[in-house]
Design a protein around this motif. Structure first.
Motif: not given
Length: 118
Positions: A21-40
């Protein structure tokens, strides 16, 4: 500025179902950060039992099984992000699921000339 968010926790802090579940939540956070240009980058790590440590002393490599330091909490994964400042990095770190059962250490990344661009 780039920040490395290091996620530390006791490996027994989550059941396998909670970890998935944590991995799924982390992937969602990564997608959110990606849309804001913050994910590396982000990745969970295999258990500490799979770690190997290397030290070089007097030109000789010493290789040992396990982590460098014996601690209750181990490095479990990381996020590499872009943030305007430490305050923004703190807001992002607080959204990492591992922060609810462990600790997220925030470290600014030094920019070094001559490194390959991603």
């Amino acid at each position: 500025m780039k920040y490395l968010l290091l996620i530390y926790m006791d490996e027994a802090a989550m059941s396998e179902a909670e970890r998935e579940h944590c991995y799924g939540e982390s992937a969602q956070l990564a997608q959110k950060l990606h849309t804001k240009g913050q994910f590396l980058a982000t990745a969970p790590l295999h258990p500490v039992a799979t770690a190997t440590s290397v030290q070089v002393r007097d030109g000789k490599s010493m290789v040992t099984d396990g982590p460098f330091a014996e601690t209750r909490e181990q490095l479990g994964g990381f996020f590499l992000i872009n943030a305007q400042n430490l305050d923004e990095a703190i807001v992002i770190a607080a959204q990492i699921p591992g922060a609810r059962v462990g600790t997220v250490e925030i470290r600014p990344v030094l920019e070094v000339a001559g490194l390959p661009e991603s």
